[in-house]
Write an enzyme that holds these catalytic residues in place. Structure first.
Site, PDB file in Angstrom:
ATOM      1  N   HIS A   1       6.282  -2.795  -5.555  1.00  0.00           N
ATOM      2  CA  HIS A   1       7.167  -1.621  -5.462  1.00  0.00           C
ATOM      3  C   HIS A   1       8.603  -2.038  -5.169  1.00  0.00           C
ATOM      4  CE1 HIS A   1       4.809   2.026  -5.861  1.00  0.00           C
ATOM      5  NE2 HIS A   1       3.885   1.567  -5.033  1.00  0.00           N
TER       6      HIS A   1
ATOM      7  N   GLN B   1       9.299   4.384  -2.197  1.00  0.00           N
ATOM      8  CA  GLN B   1       8.438   5.540  -2.456  1.00  0.00           C
ATOM      9  C   GLN B   1       8.894   6.786  -1.693  1.00  0.00           C
ATOM     10  OE1 GLN B   1       4.684   3.037  -1.834  1.00  0.00           O
ATOM     11  NE2 GLN B   1       4.009   4.672  -3.210  1.00  0.00           N
TER      12      GLN B   1
ATOM     13  N   HIS C   1       0.492  -5.069  -4.072  1.00  0.00           N
ATOM     14  CA  HIS C   1       0.855  -3.755  -4.609  1.00  0.00           C
ATOM     15  C   HIS C   1       2.190  -3.287  -4.029  1.00  0.00           C
ATOM     16  CE1 HIS C   1      -0.310   0.503  -5.842  1.00  0.00           C
ATOM     17  NE2 HIS C   1       0.658   0.721  -4.967  1.00  0.00           N
ATOM     18  N   GLU C   2       2.320  -3.365  -2.702  1.00  0.00           N
ATOM     19  CA  GLU C   2       3.535  -2.864  -2.060  1.00  0.00           C
ATOM     20  C   GLU C   2       4.744  -3.742  -2.350  1.00  0.00           C
ATOM     21  OE1 GLU C   2       3.461   0.110  -1.117  1.00  0.00           O
ATOM     22  OE2 GLU C   2       1.294   0.284  -1.038  1.00  0.00           O
TER      23      GLU C   2
ATOM     24  N   CYS D   1      -2.223   4.874  -6.154  1.00  0.00           N
ATOM     25  CA  CYS D   1      -0.885   4.789  -5.583  1.00  0.00           C
ATOM     26  C   CYS D   1      -0.446   6.192  -5.188  1.00  0.00           C
ATOM     27  CB  CYS D   1       0.079   4.203  -6.614  1.00  0.00           C
ATOM     28  SG  CYS D   1       1.776   4.047  -6.047  1.00  0.00           S
ATOM     29  N   LEU D   2       0.152   6.303  -4.021  1.00  0.00           N
ATOM     30  CA  LEU D   2       0.638   7.607  -3.580  1.00  0.00           C
ATOM     31  C   LEU D   2       1.714   8.154  -4.506  1.00  0.00           C
ATOM     32  CD1 LEU D   2       0.757   6.949   0.273  1.00  0.00           C
ATOM     33  CD2 LEU D   2      -0.998   8.192  -1.028  1.00  0.00           C
TER      34      LEU D   2
END
Length: 160
Positions: A135, A51, A131-132, A89-90
């Site tokens: 990614h 990210q 979630h992470e 999500c960022l």
């Protein structure tokens, strides 16, 4: 440390699989600290290295349980149960969606000293772990959204 630019949906790097970290270096330590600073500045609870444009298998999480978690080369060992709720999500600013994730997750990872450890989490921590880790495989939560993405009401939703 420094605040790094958070890559947003549409940036090709978010679709790429991250590479394992082989050793801890001063640059990698700096990256981890920058990731925490960036996550806190953006009011997130989790951030993956991809990210911020770095294809390394590193995740930082702080779900305000009194701990902060650095997961290097994380591997989910076990999940159980399910929870359905809003997720953000960022890298997808201003949007949320309803996502079903495990209620419990157990992960094996390395800490900043490259020492192996296991982390177990329920609820928000389990959601953040899943979630992470997604990614790191080049997957965004929007692929799992049930129904449509919705506009986020500022300061009502926590983003991961």
């Amino acid at each position: 440390m420094a605040i790094r630019q958070i890559r947003t949906i549409g940036d090709e790097i978010l679709t790429k699989k991250c590479k394992p970290v082989k050793e801890m270096t001063p640059r990698t330590r700096e990256l981890i600290e920058d990731m925490y600073d960036t996550m806190y500045q953006a009011n997130g609870v989790g951030l993956a290295a991809s990210q911020v444009g770095i294809l390394k298998r590193i995740v930082v999480i702080d779900v305000e349980d009194g701990n902060r978690y650095t997961l290097i080369n994380p591997e989910i060992l076990e999940t159980s149960g399910s929870q359905t709720g809003y997720e953000g999500c960022l890298s997808v600013p201003g949007k949320t969606g309803i996502v079903t994730r495990p209620m419990y997750a157990k992960v094996r990872a390395y800490n900043e000293d490259m020492e192996p450890y296991e982390l177990e989490g329920e609820g928000l921590l389990a959601r953040a772990i899943c979630h992470e880790c997604a990614h790191l495989e080049g997957q965004l939560y929007v692929e799992l959204v049930e129904g449509e993405l919705m506009d986020t009401v500022p300061d009502e939703e926590e983003e991961e």
